[in-house]
Write an enzyme that holds these catalytic residues in place. Sequence first.
Site, PDB file in Angstrom:
ATOM      1  N   SER A 246       0.845  -1.287   0.246  1.00 50.34           N
ATOM      2  CA  SER A 246       0.143   0.043  -0.083  1.00 50.34           C
ATOM      3  C   SER A 246       0.824   1.390   0.235  1.00 50.34           C
ATOM      4  O   SER A 246       0.267   2.225  -0.315  1.00 50.34           O
ATOM      5  CB  SER A 246      -1.307   0.019   1.340  1.00 50.34           C
ATOM      6  OG  SER A 246      -0.334   0.188   2.511  1.00 50.34           O
TER       7      SER A 246
ATOM      8  N   LYS B  10       0.526   4.466   7.050  1.00 54.52           N
ATOM      9  CA  LYS B  10       0.248   5.188   5.782  1.00 54.52           C
ATOM     10  C   LYS B  10       0.625   6.556   5.996  1.00 54.52           C
ATOM     11  O   LYS B  10       1.206   6.883   6.817  1.00 54.52           O
ATOM     12  CB  LYS B  10      -1.507   5.534   5.851  1.00 54.52           C
ATOM     13  CG  LYS B  10      -2.335   4.165   5.881  1.00 54.52           C
ATOM     14  CD  LYS B  10      -2.181   3.286   4.874  1.00 54.52           C
ATOM     15  CE  LYS B  10      -3.020   1.995   4.894  1.00 54.52           C
ATOM     16  NZ  LYS B  10      -2.989   1.130   3.598  1.00 54.52           N
TER      17      LYS B  10
END
Length: 205
Positions: free
Chosen positions: A49, A97
Amino acid sequence: MSDHAVPAPRRRAGWKFLRDLAIIVVAALLASFLVKSYLVRSFFIPSPSMENTLLIGDRVLVNELVPGVVPVQRGVVVVFQDPGGWLGPAQGEDLIKRVIGLPGDTVSCCDAQGRLSVNDHAVDESYVVLQPGSDRVARTDFSVTVPAGRLWVMGDNRYDSADSRMHGTVPVSDVVGRAFITTWPVSRWSVLSRHGEVWDAVPDP
């Protein structure tokens, strides 16, 4: 006195040296334990990701002074605990993230050039992996205002990241710390930039 006897002052000096050496070693071990336990943590990258900033198998060091002592900034890469429902039962407890929106920010996508905007300021994210043949940094349009005490986070690999677009905002209190350096493998050693030249231009809400 025997010719081989060690004078008392010399014996005391020897014991003092050994005592001081032992104190230094114990203090160093204690400091290392405290640093590893409360200031810096190692984190393993389990998913794609954050490509190409971080690859599967990379290891990063995480500064745990963020956000308790040092405030979270837009653009930093953070590790946070699963707020609930982000991960499956066999996937661990932490995620990683990039912080896109702070409390009060309005995050929207996409403008005519396919860019993300924060507080009506278009952000040029050179680190984002785009879909082949597309200049959009996200597949679908959205606009959200980040609630107080929460963060909007997204992966750099926008087309393969289950992030705030799917799960919503993250409580600041769930942030474990800021990832600041890639340590493994050796060939991947690098400082994780927050791209301040991009994010410092975003106005406050």
